[in-house]
Design an enzyme around this catalytic site. Structure first.
Site: not given
Length: 221
Positions: A91, A153, A182
């Site tokens: 991430d 995300k 996400k």
């Protein structure tokens, strides 16, 4: 939606600066017990987690976290180091200053560089929505799609605010078919978790869902 269905979309997360190995090992145990999608932990614990879990749950870690304004070379090194230590998902945080300067080619190339480092492993791109305008969020949907990342995300959980329903709705309208979503940061109830999934999020970054299911006090990320 039953609890097992929610849990299989959860990246069970502990990224605080004070996190100890005992605390990290506990969330690994929780992830195995409750069947979460992954554990998301600091880079310094990736090798220990990978050795401890032995493939039972994927290990996710963060790169350029939480501010995103490291050099691309530094982020690429972090990524390769994490993968070598056993991470299966990365991430990354974008360079928000570059985005606000309109230096879109730099932002896209950085994502592309980290995706090349990841290869078949999953790359999620954190854009820190609470610091962006809707126009900037839409632009990031375009750049993430073009650069070939796997997920967009919402948040690090370390800035002014976390995921919102409106941001997931906006992403859903503007990402390409190769990109999943996400939602992360501030997901504080099972009802909210279910709503994010209904809106199209594929992953939830949170430390609270397992606690809520165990009927414990749900503090944290």
């Amino acid at each position: 939606m039953d609890h097992k269905e929610i849990l299989r979309h959860v990246d069970h997360t502990l990224l605080t600066q004070t996190a100890t190995w005992d605390e990290i090992r506990k969330i690994c145990d929780d992830a195995v017990e409750y069947g979460t999608a992954s554990v998301c932990i600091p880079p310094c614990y990736v090798k220990e987690c990978a050795d401890y879990l032995k493939g039972r749950i994927p290990v996710c870690t963060v790169v350029g976290f939480p501010n995103g304004n490291m050099t691309t070379a530094a982020k690429e090194f972090e990524t390769k180091d994490a993968l070598a230590n056993g991470a299966e998902e990365i991430d990354m945080v974008i360079n928000i200053g570059w985005l606000k300067d309109g230096r879109y080619e730099l932002v896209e190339n950085e994502i592309r560089t980290l995706k090349a480092a990841c290869g078949s492993k999953i790359l999620k791109v954190i854009i820190e929505t609470c610091l962006l305008t809707d126009e900037e969020k839409i632009k990031m949907c375009e750049l993430v799609t073009k650069a070939g990342a796997d997920y967009i995300k919402t948040s690090t959980g370390f800035s002014k605010a976390g995921a919102t329903f409106a941001d997931i709705e906006l992403f859903a309208k503007h990402i390409g078919p190769n990109v999943k979503m996400k939602a992360a940061g501030g997901i504080s109830s099972l009802e909210d978790a279910e709503k994010f999934l209904e809106l199209g999020a594929d992953r939830l970054g949170t430390s609270r869902i397992v606690k809520l299911i165990r009927q414990e006090e749900a503090t944290g990320y």
